[in-house]
Design an enzyme around this catalytic site. Structure first.
Site, PDB file in Angstrom:
ATOM      1  CG  ASP A  81     -52.056 -26.704-101.107  1.00 36.39           C
ATOM      2  OD1 ASP A  81     -51.480 -26.355-100.067  1.00 36.39           O
ATOM      3  OD2 ASP A  81     -51.448 -27.071-102.142  1.00 36.39           O
ATOM      4  CG  ASP A 103     -49.437 -18.929 -97.942  1.00 33.07           C
ATOM      5  OD1 ASP A 103     -48.860 -18.181 -97.127  1.00 33.07           O
ATOM      6  OD2 ASP A 103     -48.883 -19.382 -98.954  1.00 33.07           O
ATOM      7  CG  HIS A 184     -44.566 -24.839-103.456  1.00 34.89           C
ATOM      8  ND1 HIS A 184     -44.827 -23.608-102.936  1.00 34.89           N
ATOM      9  CD2 HIS A 184     -45.198 -25.720-102.660  1.00 34.89           C
ATOM     10  CE1 HIS A 184     -45.596 -23.739-101.867  1.00 34.89           C
ATOM     11  NE2 HIS A 184     -45.834 -25.010-101.671  1.00 34.89           N
ATOM     12  CG  HIS A 212     -46.299 -26.174 -97.886  1.00 34.68           C
ATOM     13  ND1 HIS A 212     -47.311 -25.825 -98.731  1.00 34.68           N
ATOM     14  CD2 HIS A 212     -46.830 -26.215 -96.638  1.00 34.68           C
ATOM     15  CE1 HIS A 212     -48.420 -25.656 -98.028  1.00 34.68           C
ATOM     16  NE2 HIS A 212     -48.155 -25.875 -96.758  1.00 34.68           N
ATOM     17  N   GLY A 213     -43.771 -28.461-100.420  1.00 35.29           N
ATOM     18  CA  GLY A 213     -42.734 -28.753-101.418  1.00 35.29           C
ATOM     19  C   GLY A 213     -42.065 -30.092-101.185  1.00 35.29           C
ATOM     20  CG  ASN A 234     -48.619 -29.813 -98.345  1.00 32.73           C
ATOM     21  OD1 ASN A 234     -49.086 -30.485 -97.428  1.00 32.73           O
ATOM     22  ND2 ASN A 234     -48.950 -28.559 -98.551  1.00 32.73           N
ATOM     23  CB  THR A 237     -44.119 -31.255-108.374  1.00 29.85           C
ATOM     24  OG1 THR A 237     -44.458 -29.906-108.087  1.00 29.85           O
ATOM     25  CG2 THR A 237     -43.355 -31.295-109.685  1.00 29.85           C
TER      26      THR A 237
HETATM   27  P1  13P Z   1     -44.544 -29.974-104.529  1.00 32.36           P
HETATM   28  O1  13P Z   1     -45.245 -29.521-105.778  1.00 32.36           O
HETATM   29  O2  13P Z   1     -43.116 -29.581-104.500  1.00 32.36           O
HETATM   30  O3  13P Z   1     -44.758 -31.420-104.279  1.00 32.36           O
HETATM   31  O4  13P Z   1     -45.217 -29.170-103.317  1.00 32.36           O
HETATM   32  C1  13P Z   1     -46.563 -29.356-103.047  1.00 32.36           C
HETATM   33  C2  13P Z   1     -47.052 -28.396-102.041  1.00 32.36           C
HETATM   34  O5  13P Z   1     -46.348 -27.999-101.128  1.00 32.36           O
HETATM   35  C3  13P Z   1     -48.456 -27.935-102.163  1.00 32.36           C
HETATM   36  O6  13P Z   1     -48.781 -26.987-101.199  1.00 32.36           O
END
Ligand code: 13P
Length: 300
Positions: A81, A103, A184, A212-213, A234, A237
């Site tokens: 990642d 990235d 994120h 992502h996020g 993804n 968190t």
């Molecule tokens: P979150 O931490 O918001 O779940 O995002 C995870 C992510 O995109 C890792 O690349």
């Protein structure tokens, strides 16, 4: 069953669902991801960041994850990642990862934007190396310009469809992470997902897109985005929150038990497993809920 990321998202494309990509940082978080996937019969992507492999000895964490993969009865891809430079990508290819993210949207500090040309250069180079080994590559193309100069605040970090199309041609990546309004981590309030942008990009480039996020995005927004072409979501968190909030509760319980033990001249018990076991269980529940939401449950 270790497979490539491309194989997993390819099936998701045909089945119109998304594969969950979950971040592991230690034994318990890795176990919680595998346990959820087994329970849900869900194919999944186990992802690790380069910074996590700085926290622990890379060989140890990778060996642990490989042992879990050997025992898994559902297909899994092992993914880097946010690799931010060529050397990191090569390192992870050597570890036997079957999918890598380069990235190139940000420099190695994770803050400063790279230009489009810089992004293409590093992404193409990493893609060539990974493809020689049959490894899937995820690139990222965002719109990180200077707000007020060339773009509006609303447009900041959103991927431009025409730029995404050019990026795919210029680099040869297999998957594209796109800026569609997510961030994120956890923020106050809910992110506003630009479904119009997902649709436009998906129509133009006809390639699996990555959100992502994923933490904090409303369930209906996630499902809508999947219906429009998001094939990998993804989640990091949300796993941490489930883990740490449970840890706080379990530590409080242990503190209370210690106070009682002190009052009755009993024994203070310090059992790490009593704290981490429930954390692992809570994380597993959170992950299983995401697999259901993404439509990947039962697809293994
Ligand atoms: P979150 O931490 O918001 O779940 O995002 C995870 C992510 O995109 C890792 O690349």
């Amino acid at each position: 069953m270790l497979v490539t990321g491309k194989e997993l998202v390819g099936k998701a494309e045909k089945g119109n669902y998304a594969v969950g990509a979950f971040n592991a940082v230690n034994m318990e978080s890795a176990q919680s991801i595998f346990a959820a996937a087994e329970e849900e019969r869900a194919p999944f992507i186990l992802q690790i960041t380069a910074t996590t492999l700085k926290y622990t000895n890379p060989k140890e964490l990778v060996a642990l994850v490989k042992a879990l993969i050997e025992r898994a009865s559902v297909p899994v891809a092992l993914h880097l990642d946010h690799g931010r430079d060529y050397a990191t990508v090569l390192k992870f290819l050597r570890f036997g990862f079957t999918s890598v993210m380069i990235d190139g949207s940000l420099q190695t500090d994770g803050k400063t934007a790279r230009t489009y040309e810089e992004n293409v250069e590093i992404t193409r180079k990493a893609t060539e190396a990974a493809h020689l080994l049959g490894v899937t590559v995820e690139g990222e193309i965002g719109r990180l310009g200077q707000i007020g100069v060339d773009i509006t605040e609303e447009d900041a970090a959103l991927t431009l469809p025409e730029e995404a199309e050019k990026f795919v041609k210029d680099t040869g990546v297999d998957l594209v992470a796109v800026g569609i309004g997510t961030h994120h981590g956890l923020f106050k309030g809910k992110p506003i997902i630009r479904h119009d942008r997902v649709k436009e990009i998906a129509e133009r480039i006809k390639m699996p897109l990555v959100m992502h996020g994923g933490t904090g995005v409303a369930d209906e927004d996630v499902q809508k985005a999947i219906s429009l072409g998001i094939r990998k979501v993804n989640i990091d968190t949300e796993i941490r929150v489930a883990f740490i909030e449970t840890m706080k509760k379990e530590i409080k319980k242990m503190d209370d038990a210690h106070r009682q033990a002190d009052a009755s001249e009993g024994i203070r018990k310090y059992d790490i497993r009593k704290i981490l076991g429930p954390c692992r269980e809570a994380a597993k529940e959170a992950i299983a809920a995401k697999m259901k939401l993404f439509g990947s449950s039962g697809k293994a």
